[in-house]
Structure formats: C-alpha cells, structure tokens
Enzyme design. Sequence first.
Site, PDB file in Angstrom:
ATOM      1  N   SER A 231      55.628  35.969  62.198  1.00 43.61           N
ATOM      2  CA  SER A 231      54.488  36.134  61.298  1.00 43.61           C
ATOM      3  C   SER A 231      54.937  36.731  59.969  1.00 43.61           C
ATOM      4  CB  SER A 231      53.446  37.067  61.924  1.00 43.61           C
ATOM      5  OG  SER A 231      53.090  36.626  63.206  1.00 43.61           O
TER       6      SER A 231
HETATM    7  N1  SAH Z   1      54.937  38.306  66.907  1.00 44.18           N
HETATM    8  C1  SAH Z   1      55.808  37.176  66.999  1.00 44.18           C
HETATM    9  C2  SAH Z   1      54.995  35.911  66.806  1.00 44.18           C
HETATM   10  C3  SAH Z   1      55.629  34.739  67.381  1.00 44.18           C
HETATM   11  S1  SAH Z   1      54.660  33.292  67.323  1.00 44.18           S
HETATM   12  C4  SAH Z   1      56.896  37.250  65.954  1.00 44.18           C
HETATM   13  O1  SAH Z   1      56.629  37.831  64.886  1.00 44.18           O
HETATM   14  O2  SAH Z   1      57.962  36.712  66.165  1.00 44.18           O
HETATM   15  C5  SAH Z   1      53.628  33.477  68.748  1.00 44.18           C
HETATM   16  C6  SAH Z   1      54.324  33.660  70.056  1.00 44.18           C
HETATM   17  O3  SAH Z   1      53.318  33.638  71.067  1.00 44.18           O
HETATM   18  C7  SAH Z   1      55.308  32.537  70.411  1.00 44.18           C
HETATM   19  O4  SAH Z   1      56.542  33.123  70.737  1.00 44.18           O
HETATM   20  C8  SAH Z   1      54.658  31.857  71.599  1.00 44.18           C
HETATM   21  O5  SAH Z   1      55.576  31.343  72.522  1.00 44.18           O
HETATM   22  C9  SAH Z   1      53.837  32.982  72.200  1.00 44.18           C
HETATM   23  N2  SAH Z   1      52.723  32.556  73.060  1.00 44.18           N
HETATM   24  C10 SAH Z   1      51.815  31.578  72.840  1.00 44.18           C
HETATM   25  N3  SAH Z   1      50.950  31.493  73.873  1.00 44.18           N
HETATM   26  C11 SAH Z   1      51.316  32.457  74.753  1.00 44.18           C
HETATM   27  C12 SAH Z   1      50.837  32.853  76.037  1.00 44.18           C
HETATM   28  N4  SAH Z   1      49.799  32.261  76.633  1.00 44.18           N
HETATM   29  N5  SAH Z   1      51.461  33.879  76.661  1.00 44.18           N
HETATM   30  C13 SAH Z   1      52.530  34.497  76.093  1.00 44.18           C
HETATM   31  N6  SAH Z   1      53.038  34.159  74.903  1.00 44.18           N
HETATM   32  C14 SAH Z   1      52.449  33.141  74.240  1.00 44.18           C
END
Ligand code: SAH
Length: 220
Positions: free
Chosen positions: A70
């Site tokens: 993000s």
């Molecule tokens: N805070 C993270 C955001 C990554 S993007 C950063 O700054 O790197 C969102 C993340 O949520 C991804 O890694 C994706 O795999 C995860 N995600 C999506 N749906 C999910 C779920 N149901 N359970 C766990 N993780 C999930």
Amino acid sequence: MMSLSVQGMGMTSLRTRERMIKRLSEQGIKNKRLLEVMRDTPRHIFMDEALSSRAYEDTSLPIGYNQTISQPYIVAKMTELLLETHPLVGKVLEIGTGCGYQTAILAQLVDHVYSIERILPLHKKAQQDLWDLKHKNISYLYGDGHLGWPDYAPYDAIIATAAPVEIPPQLLQQLAIGGVMVLPLGAGQQNLQRITRTETGFDIEKLEAVTFVPFLTGKE
Ligand code: SAH
C-alpha cells in the site's frame, strides 16, 4: 546483497524518509508517534531490490503474486484511524500481511500484532524480513482471513489491507467491545470504513475512496 546496501544508501537515506514524513504531514497525518515510526522504518527492505529506489514515493508498488504494498499515505491513514479511537491498543489482528510493511508499523505502536496471509511465499518472506528487523511481538498465520484468528480473540483493533465486498461476520465477532476495525470495503468502488463495536452493535463511518486488491477466499 552488497549492491543493495551500497546502492540503497542514497535512495533510502534518512533525508529521503524525512521528505516522506513531511509529505504525510501535508496530507493531514497528525499522529507524531506514527510519523516517527514511519520515518524510522526502512520501507525499502520490504520490496524487490529493483524497486527499492522508489520505496519512499507516495505510491503503491508490486510485491509479486498480483499483490501490492500500500502507498505510505494509506498505511499512515489506516493506522491513524485505528489509534485515534484506541490510543493504547493491545492486540491487533491484521488481514493481509503482504510484504509486512504495515505489520512493521503496527508492531511498533501496539502490544502485539496477529497477522494473516493467504499466499504462502508472502507469508514466509514477511516473517523472515520482520524477524531480521527484530520485531518479536508479531504472530503469523498462513490462512484465510475470512475466518479471523479465533484463538486470540477478542482484538482491540482489526485492520484489513484487502477489500471484501461485505465484512466477514467472523471478523465482527472477534472485535472487542469498544474495539475498532479499519478496512476498505466494496466491489468496484471501494471506501475506507471504520467500524466501532459498541455495547449494543456497530457504528459505521464511511471515509475516503480507495483502491485495494480484493479480499479473496481460501489459500494459495
Ligand atoms: N499490507 C500489505 C498489503 C498487501 S496487499 C502490504 O503493505 O504489503 C493485500 C494482501 O492481502 C495480499 O498479500 C493478499 O494476498 C492478502 N489477502 C487477500 N485476501 C486475503 C484473505 N482472505 N486472507 C488473508 N490475506 C488475504
């Protein structure tokens, strides 16, 4: 490895990070402690070497597996919304560990972070990077965030960094009374929302428009 640290010195210097903090203040982020933590956390460590020179730009960047880290403003905004309601947060449940940057910020501001990720290589890499950075107050789960993490519930705060169409009911159940949940919500058009659990139900605040990757089902 050598090349990263040498090359990294200019691009990822304290001055570059201080510029990021100045920009965050101009964008309306007020929490001083949060700004200090973001100044002191090396965001470039969490991304691919090829992108590390862009780590302090105000933009989301790819972290592989169709996922993104993000943008700094969103990390700051969500964390601020969470701390505003609850200045002394004990336990936080995070859905979507991703590269672990948001996790690192939270870990320095609350007692303990419980973080769930559904993509195995991201789960493993974040764990390694956060361990290398000496963050010890984080527990990791490879799983589907729809289920939350009942073993340690209730949580003072829950944060999701992927957007569900509807709030998973298990997450609402695992929020403590007085606790706060911050997440992006919606299918096409998403909004940041803050949900506060009261004695009798849930208060919902609909905030700014955002763009997050979708909250998916199952593991991969
Ligand atoms: N805070 C993270 C955001 C990554 S993007 C950063 O700054 O790197 C969102 C993340 O949520 C991804 O890694 C994706 O795999 C995860 N995600 C999506 N749906 C999910 C779920 N149901 N359970 C766990 N993780 C999930």
